[in-house]
Scaffold this active site. Structure first.
Site, PDB file in Angstrom:
ATOM      1  N   HIS A 252       8.740   1.610  -2.355  1.00 24.50           N
ATOM      2  CA  HIS A 252       8.992   1.822  -0.925  1.00 24.50           C
ATOM      3  C   HIS A 252       9.383   0.500  -0.243  1.00 24.50           C
ATOM      4  O   HIS A 252      10.425   0.425   0.432  1.00 24.50           O
ATOM      5  CB  HIS A 252       7.738   2.420  -0.274  1.00 24.50           C
ATOM      6  CG  HIS A 252       7.875   2.683   1.188  1.00 24.50           C
ATOM      7  ND1 HIS A 252       8.201   3.911   1.690  1.00 24.50           N
ATOM      8  CD2 HIS A 252       7.745   1.863   2.253  1.00 24.50           C
ATOM      9  CE1 HIS A 252       8.271   3.843   3.012  1.00 24.50           C
ATOM     10  NE2 HIS A 252       7.997   2.605   3.384  1.00 24.50           N
ATOM     11  N   GLU A 253       8.559  -0.523  -0.427  1.00 24.37           N
ATOM     12  CA  GLU A 253       8.836  -1.805   0.249  1.00 24.37           C
ATOM     13  C   GLU A 253      10.096  -2.456  -0.324  1.00 24.37           C
ATOM     14  O   GLU A 253      10.827  -3.141   0.399  1.00 24.37           O
ATOM     15  CB  GLU A 253       7.628  -2.742   0.162  1.00 24.37           C
ATOM     16  CG  GLU A 253       6.353  -2.208   0.817  1.00 24.37           C
ATOM     17  CD  GLU A 253       6.527  -1.738   2.258  1.00 24.37           C
ATOM     18  OE1 GLU A 253       7.446  -2.232   2.948  1.00 24.37           O
ATOM     19  OE2 GLU A 253       5.765  -0.841   2.687  1.00 24.37           O
ATOM     20  N   HIS A 256      12.942  -1.171   1.696  1.00 27.55           N
ATOM     21  CA  HIS A 256      13.125  -1.922   2.945  1.00 27.55           C
ATOM     22  C   HIS A 256      13.771  -3.278   2.659  1.00 27.55           C
ATOM     23  O   HIS A 256      14.689  -3.713   3.354  1.00 27.55           O
ATOM     24  CB  HIS A 256      11.764  -2.181   3.607  1.00 27.55           C
ATOM     25  CG  HIS A 256      11.170  -0.992   4.293  1.00 27.55           C
ATOM     26  ND1 HIS A 256      11.798  -0.351   5.328  1.00 27.55           N
ATOM     27  CD2 HIS A 256       9.986  -0.334   4.105  1.00 27.55           C
ATOM     28  CE1 HIS A 256      11.022   0.645   5.768  1.00 27.55           C
ATOM     29  NE2 HIS A 256       9.920   0.679   5.033  1.00 27.55           N
ATOM     30  N   GLU A 282      13.497   3.127   7.341  1.00 32.04           N
ATOM     31  CA  GLU A 282      12.595   4.028   6.633  1.00 32.04           C
ATOM     32  C   GLU A 282      13.375   5.021   5.767  1.00 32.04           C
ATOM     33  O   GLU A 282      12.885   5.479   4.739  1.00 32.04           O
ATOM     34  CB  GLU A 282      11.689   4.748   7.637  1.00 32.04           C
ATOM     35  CG  GLU A 282      10.475   5.409   7.044  1.00 32.04           C
ATOM     36  CD  GLU A 282       9.455   4.441   6.451  1.00 32.04           C
ATOM     37  OE1 GLU A 282       9.571   3.212   6.675  1.00 32.04           O
ATOM     38  OE2 GLU A 282       8.544   4.911   5.753  1.00 32.04           O
TER      39      GLU A 282
HETATM   40 ZN    ZN Z   1       8.313   1.909   5.337  1.00 33.63          ZN
END
Ligand code: ZN
Length: 487
Positions: A252-253, A256, A282
């Protein structure tokens, strides 16, 4: 020097100082000694004053009046500078500084209150942060919630998001109810060494395109990504009983962070050189984590990789592993929620914070309101404050208006995933080899390299070739969980 060049040069130095501010926050979450909290609040408050003075510098108005954009990117730079300057000028300097100081202290108090399950200790700080942010919203003008939301998702409104959530909620709940009525798959059972988890997490981040030459991975209570351009850092956390916590928060990170790392280098340290909105940000992290990382194809590869890393995974085969990765449960923690419950978590926070900002809900009544709403939406009670109102850092640091961008990101991810599937017919075969690079390359070209060049919604519509709608996300969820749970 032309007015345009003077403006960009000024903006560049402001952006550099903002990066320093970001690194102070990163340090506070990863490395800072506990006894430094009060001094750090002073440091952040002082730097915030400098930033605010630069953002409201009267010369910026003069330059803006005289500046001529050399090209389309220059016109977008002017649009963003004008927007930020107008916004900053509406907020008095002492208020901006007070918010920076109050949130820095409140964050430390929140962390201890969460550890001690002590809502009363956090309450006065929540009241103060809320008071200051409502004052800021009043200074910005217009609908107070929209004024705050606009900082995270330019162009979005609370009313539009409420309407979107009203369309999604019944469909999500109906699907969730059918899934919970079906036999539940087995969770993983085992003990997964911390070092092996972190080593696999690094491998996953690199597979998803994260460049460690311009980043690093550290531990933090709450995983996050921070920074831009040549220094974009990510954090994760490790639970020896639950390897998915570390592995999927890292993917997830990395989503980003690769967004930030992939922006056209010509935009570095300018207003165009950062992700265009939190919702678009996101959408990248969610697409990496869910539509790619939690797909059946990629889980097949990850099952083998985990067998190699840990000896045994604790799942009978790749199908059982895939079911364990996507196991649906009405757990209390947002960051550990499955793809169905996640959006329900966001809808709860969105309604509560909108009521707080409107003055319809007092902070002292927040815990009871949270617990009532959670029981109504999830069908189970909240056992302790760290499972409820104290679980998220956001409100302690003043992030009112931020939560809905998570669900908006899921909606955008649904739109992009539909287009991605049409553009890459071999996607599943790639993912089954543990290789998401064609997908991440497509996202880089369609979305990430543009930075702030296009407005958020326009960017998603241009990349996906269709109007933004919740339909692709809902169809994806219904197809995926329908098959997984034999509905
Ligand atoms: Zn996030």
């Amino acid at each position: 020097m032309t007015a345009y060049d003077a403006l960009l040069s000024h903006a560049r130095e402001t952006m550099a100082l903002a990066q320093v501010m970001g690194r102070l926050h990163w340090d506070q979450e990863t490395m800072m000694p506990r006894g430094a909290a009060a001094q750090r609040a002073e440091e952040i408050g002082a730097l915030e004053s400098v930033l605010h003075a630069r953002r409201t510098d009267p010369r910026v108005s003069d330059w803006l009046a005289a500046a001529e954009a050399p090209d389309a990117a220059g016109a977008a730079q002017l649009r963003l500078i004008r927007r930020e300057h107008a916004r900053a000028c509406k907020v008095p300097a002492d208020l901006a500084s007070a918010i920076a100081r109050a949130t820095s202290i409140a964050q430390g108090v929140w962390a201890e209150a969460r550890r001690d399950e002590d809502v009363a200790a956090f309450l006065p700080h929540l009241q103060e942060v809320l008071r200051l942010r409502r004052e800021e919203a009043a200074a910005l003008g217009g609908d107070p919630y929209d004024a705050l939301l606009d900082d995270y998702e330019p162009g979005a409104t609370g009313a539009d998001i409420a309407a979107l959530f009203d369309r999604m909620r019944p469909r999500l709940k109906a699907l969730r109810d059918r899934v919970l009525d079906a036999p539940a798959p087995e969770p993983l059972a085992g003990w997964y060494a911390k070092d092996a988890q972190l080593s696999l997490a690094r491998d996953l981040a690199e597979r998803f395109g994260y460049d460690f030459n311009r980043g690093r991975l550290d531990l933090a209570v709450h995983p996050f990504s921070s920074g831009g351009g040549a220094d974009v850092r990510i954090t994760t956390r490790v639970d020896p009983a639950d390897p998915f916590n570390c592995l999927y928060s890292t993917i997830h990170e990395a989503g980003h962070a690769t967004y930030e790392q992939s922006i056209d280098p010509a935009f570095a340290l300018t207003p165009l050189g950062q992700g265009v909105s939190m919702g678009v940000h996101e959408s990248q992290s969610r697409l990496y984590e869910n539509q790619l990382g939690r797909s059946a194809a990629f889980c097949g590869w990850l099952f083998e990789a985990m067998e190699a890393a840990f000896g045994t995974v604790g799942a009978a085969d790749a199908r059982a592993f895939y079911a364990a990765v996507n196991r649906v449960g009405a757990g209390p923690i947002r960051t550990e929620a499955d793809e169905l419950h996640y959006n329900l978590h966001i809808m709860l926070r969105f309604d509560l914070e909108r009521a707080l900002i409107a003055g319809d809900l007092a902070p002292r009544d927040l815990e009871a309101a949270w617990n009532d709403r959670f029981a109504a939406d999830f069908g189970v009670p909240v056992a302790r404050p760290s499972d409820g109102v104290l679980q998220d850092v956001h409100w302690s640091v003043g992030l009112f208006g931020y939560f809905p961008t998570y669900a908006l990101g899921n909606v955008y991810a649904g739109c992009l995933h539909a287009a991605l599937g049409a553009a890459l017919p071999d996607l599943d075969a790639d993912l089954a080899r543990g290789d998401p690079s064609a997908a991440t390359g497509w996202l880089r070209a369609q979305v990430q390299r543009h930075g702030g060049l296009h407005e958020p919604r326009a960017l998603i519509e241009q990349a996906s070739g269709a109007a933004v709608s919740e339909a692709p996300l809902m169809e994806y969820l219904e197809a995926k969980f329908g098959a997984l749970y034999w509905l």
